[in-house]
Scaffold this active site. Sequence first.
Site, PDB file in Angstrom:
ATOM      1  N   GLU A   1      -5.898  -0.289  -7.687  1.00 22.10           N
ATOM      2  CA  GLU A   1      -4.950   0.512  -8.052  1.00 22.10           C
ATOM      3  C   GLU A   1      -3.425  -0.140  -8.687  1.00 22.10           C
ATOM      4  O   GLU A   1      -2.927  -0.950  -7.732  1.00 22.10           O
ATOM      5  CB  GLU A   1      -4.339   1.220  -6.586  1.00 22.10           C
ATOM      6  CG  GLU A   1      -3.687   2.589  -6.737  1.00 22.10           C
ATOM      7  CD  GLU A   1      -3.627   3.366  -5.487  1.00 22.10           C
ATOM      8  OE1 GLU A   1      -3.840   4.501  -5.423  1.00 22.10           O
ATOM      9  OE2 GLU A   1      -3.691   2.471  -4.344  1.00 22.10           O
TER      10      GLU A   1
ATOM     11  N   HIS B   1      -2.656  -3.001  -6.116  1.00 18.67           N
ATOM     12  CA  HIS B   1      -3.246  -2.598  -4.608  1.00 18.67           C
ATOM     13  C   HIS B   1      -4.670  -2.630  -4.595  1.00 18.67           C
ATOM     14  O   HIS B   1      -5.467  -1.951  -5.152  1.00 18.67           O
ATOM     15  CB  HIS B   1      -2.938  -1.220  -4.126  1.00 18.67           C
ATOM     16  CG  HIS B   1      -3.101  -0.714  -2.862  1.00 18.67           C
ATOM     17  ND1 HIS B   1      -3.041   0.460  -2.628  1.00 18.67           N
ATOM     18  CD2 HIS B   1      -3.232  -1.382  -1.749  1.00 18.67           C
ATOM     19  CE1 HIS B   1      -3.458   0.823  -1.237  1.00 18.67           C
ATOM     20  NE2 HIS B   1      -3.613  -0.440  -0.911  1.00 18.67           N
TER      21      HIS B   1
ATOM     22  N   ASN C   1      -3.539   6.112  -0.681  1.00 23.69           N
ATOM     23  CA  ASN C   1      -2.964   6.140   0.727  1.00 23.69           C
ATOM     24  C   ASN C   1      -2.344   7.583   0.974  1.00 23.69           C
ATOM     25  O   ASN C   1      -1.989   8.200   1.916  1.00 23.69           O
ATOM     26  CB  ASN C   1      -2.153   4.821   0.840  1.00 23.69           C
ATOM     27  CG  ASN C   1      -3.011   4.015   1.512  1.00 23.69           C
ATOM     28  OD1 ASN C   1      -4.130   4.061   2.057  1.00 23.69           O
ATOM     29  ND2 ASN C   1      -2.428   2.509   1.497  1.00 23.69           N
TER      30      ASN C   1
ATOM     31  N   SER D   1       0.911  -1.191   0.116  1.00 28.65           N
ATOM     32  CA  SER D   1       0.057   0.048   0.047  1.00 28.65           C
ATOM     33  C   SER D   1       0.897   1.320   0.009  1.00 28.65           C
ATOM     34  O   SER D   1       0.560   2.540  -0.231  1.00 28.65           O
ATOM     35  CB  SER D   1      -0.939   0.098   1.228  1.00 28.65           C
ATOM     36  OG  SER D   1      -0.244  -0.765   2.192  1.00 28.65           O
TER      37      SER D   1
HETATM   38  N1  3HC Z   1     -18.883 -10.724  -1.194  1.00 34.20           N
HETATM   39  C1  3HC Z   1     -19.568 -10.199  -1.959  1.00 34.20           C
HETATM   40  N2  3HC Z   1     -20.219  -9.139  -1.464  1.00 34.20           N
HETATM   41  C2  3HC Z   1     -20.387  -8.935  -0.169  1.00 34.20           C
HETATM   42  C3  3HC Z   1     -19.638  -9.698   0.729  1.00 34.20           C
HETATM   43  C4  3HC Z   1     -18.930 -10.540   0.134  1.00 34.20           C
HETATM   44  N3  3HC Z   1     -18.086 -11.353   1.210  1.00 34.20           N
HETATM   45  N4  3HC Z   1     -20.061  -8.928   1.951  1.00 34.20           N
HETATM   46  C5  3HC Z   1     -20.667  -8.034   1.492  1.00 34.20           C
HETATM   47  N5  3HC Z   1     -21.038  -7.906   0.372  1.00 34.20           N
HETATM   48  C6  3HC Z   1     -21.880  -6.704  -0.332  1.00 34.20           C
HETATM   49  C7  3HC Z   1     -23.339  -6.606   0.454  1.00 34.20           C
HETATM   50  O1  3HC Z   1     -24.188  -7.737  -0.298  1.00 34.20           O
HETATM   51  C8  3HC Z   1     -23.668  -5.214   0.110  1.00 34.20           C
HETATM   52  O2  3HC Z   1     -24.096  -5.083  -1.306  1.00 34.20           O
HETATM   53  P1  3HC Z   1     -25.230  -4.287  -1.777  1.00 34.20           P
HETATM   54  O3  3HC Z   1     -24.815  -2.932  -1.300  1.00 34.20           O
HETATM   55  O4  3HC Z   1     -25.384  -4.473  -3.284  1.00 34.20           O
HETATM   56  O5  3HC Z   1     -26.302  -4.591  -0.874  1.00 34.20           O
HETATM   57  C9  3HC Z   1     -22.390  -4.666   0.321  1.00 34.20           C
HETATM   58  O6  3HC Z   1     -21.214  -5.449   0.028  1.00 34.20           O
HETATM   59  C10 3HC Z   1     -22.146  -3.962   1.676  1.00 34.20           C
HETATM   60  O7  3HC Z   1     -22.205  -5.207   2.518  1.00 34.20           O
HETATM   61  P2  3HC Z   1     -22.801  -5.005   4.037  1.00 34.20           P
HETATM   62  O8  3HC Z   1     -24.271  -4.684   3.839  1.00 34.20           O
HETATM   63  O9  3HC Z   1     -22.552  -6.156   4.666  1.00 34.20           O
HETATM   64  O10 3HC Z   1     -22.047  -3.936   4.894  1.00 34.20           O
HETATM   65  P3  3HC Z   1     -21.990  -2.567   5.112  1.00 34.20           P
HETATM   66  O11 3HC Z   1     -23.114  -1.778   4.261  1.00 34.20           O
HETATM   67  O12 3HC Z   1     -22.071  -2.417   6.494  1.00 34.20           O
HETATM   68  O13 3HC Z   1     -20.723  -2.323   4.526  1.00 34.20           O
HETATM   69  C11 3HC Z   1     -18.495  -1.839   3.874  1.00 34.20           C
HETATM   70  C12 3HC Z   1     -19.564  -2.763   4.850  1.00 34.20           C
HETATM   71  C13 3HC Z   1     -18.431  -2.426   2.645  1.00 34.20           C
HETATM   72  C14 3HC Z   1     -17.134  -2.429   4.722  1.00 34.20           C
HETATM   73  C15 3HC Z   1     -18.338  -0.430   4.361  1.00 34.20           C
HETATM   74  O14 3HC Z   1     -18.614  -0.131   5.645  1.00 34.20           O
HETATM   75  C16 3HC Z   1     -17.360   0.316   3.504  1.00 34.20           C
HETATM   76  O15 3HC Z   1     -17.279   0.663   2.407  1.00 34.20           O
HETATM   77  N6  3HC Z   1     -16.464   0.814   4.568  1.00 34.20           N
HETATM   78  C17 3HC Z   1     -15.115   1.511   4.165  1.00 34.20           C
HETATM   79  C18 3HC Z   1     -14.116   0.590   3.837  1.00 34.20           C
HETATM   80  C19 3HC Z   1     -12.976   1.179   3.124  1.00 34.20           C
HETATM   81  O16 3HC Z   1     -12.837   2.201   3.010  1.00 34.20           O
HETATM   82  N7  3HC Z   1     -12.174   0.097   2.647  1.00 34.20           N
HETATM   83  C20 3HC Z   1     -10.568   0.713   2.389  1.00 34.20           C
HETATM   84  C21 3HC Z   1      -9.707   0.439   3.291  1.00 34.20           C
HETATM   85  S1  3HC Z   1      -8.302   1.431   3.036  1.00 34.20           S
HETATM   86  C22 3HC Z   1      -7.483   0.009   2.314  1.00 34.20           C
HETATM   87  O17 3HC Z   1      -7.917  -0.999   2.349  1.00 34.20           O
HETATM   88  C23 3HC Z   1      -6.069   0.225   1.739  1.00 34.20           C
HETATM   89  C24 3HC Z   1      -4.965   0.018   2.746  1.00 34.20           C
HETATM   90  O18 3HC Z   1      -3.879  -0.069   2.109  1.00 34.20           O
HETATM   91  C25 3HC Z   1      -4.943   0.820   3.780  1.00 34.20           C
END
Ligand code: 3HC
Length: 287
Positions: free
Chosen positions: A155, A143, A193, A122
């Site tokens: 990415e 990424h 990031n 990252s």
């Molecule tokens: N497989 C496929 N789809 C899935 C799934 C899985 N295992 N789990 C959940 N989903 C789908 C759900 O069906 C739903 O789809 P829909 O909107 O079409 O109905 C969608 O994903 C959202 O799922 P949930 O309802 O269970 O969960 P939430 O609505 O609470 O969202 C989250 C959870 C997606 C994690 C949301 O809170 C989010 O987007 N958070 C921010 C995440 C983020 O910013 N990530 C990046 C972090 S930084 C990084 O990774 C980089 C590193 O270098 C630091």
Amino acid sequence: MTLQDVRTVGVVGCGLMGSGIAEVCARAGFQVIVREVNEDLLRKGLDRIRASMAKAVERGKLAAAEMEAAWGRIRGTLRMEDFAACDLIIEAVVEDMPTKKQVFAELDRICPPHAVLASNTSSLSITELGSVTRRPEKVIGFHFFNPVPVMPLLEIVIGLQTAEETVALGRALAERLNKTVVISKDRPGFIVNRLLIPYLLDAIRLLEEGVATMEDIDTAIRLGLNHPMGPFTLMDFVGLDTLLFIADAMFEEFKDPRYAAPPLLRRMVAAGWLGRKSGKGFYTYAA
Ligand code: 3HC
């Protein structure tokens, strides 16, 4: 080599990111070999993949039969030598340059000459990782974002020596995985990031200055900016150790105080408060 030549994808590491990458590759039809360093971590990683796929079935994103087929394509291993059977290997080990360099040197020795070596780093340099191999033109950054099956971005990071053909393979892979590609040059933090890390560190500074509670900071960002998670929830989600590794790597390169980890973050990591995965970070999580 093009994506059509890729039959087997290797994933080094089955932590939060490695397990997600292994899952999406298996769901896209590739044979997957995923490696961990001991039985316990491998079992936890494979359990995480199975649970994530089960959630996808529950949410109607994946048919039960497809889940079983994808699960059947994943093989766990403890041996690096098993990557000899892979055409594309994606490394997702700890965000530490010496560790990643050791992995890349080993992969270069073990993997067939045609194989592409990608890193899910990252923040670290793809050019530097390529420099420990005899195939820097086949070394690239992929990424992914957590949770990998849900987040639609890939990415792609291009090192100084990365070949156009390797970038084309990355674009084709993203299409196959249903991800949208952005391309970044090899600079610490790339696009996401570079912007995210100072924002998260600033949230900790805001808390340390006593300007607001972490709950209010999270609520402000969630409701005021429509982000799905406020910064403290997101930091716990990403993992505070990972955040610290990234911040340290970016500070090391830029020497810019914006990337300097606040003391509270370092103390929390020292205490083993790593976020959701350890049950405690800024918030406390039920087992
Ligand atoms: N497989 C496929 N789809 C899935 C799934 C899985 N295992 N789990 C959940 N989903 C789908 C759900 O069906 C739903 O789809 P829909 O909107 O079409 O109905 C969608 O994903 C959202 O799922 P949930 O309802 O269970 O969960 P939430 O609505 O609470 O969202 C989250 C959870 C997606 C994690 C949301 O809170 C989010 O987007 N958070 C921010 C995440 C983020 O910013 N990530 C990046 C972090 S930084 C990084 O990774 C980089 C590193 O270098 C630091």
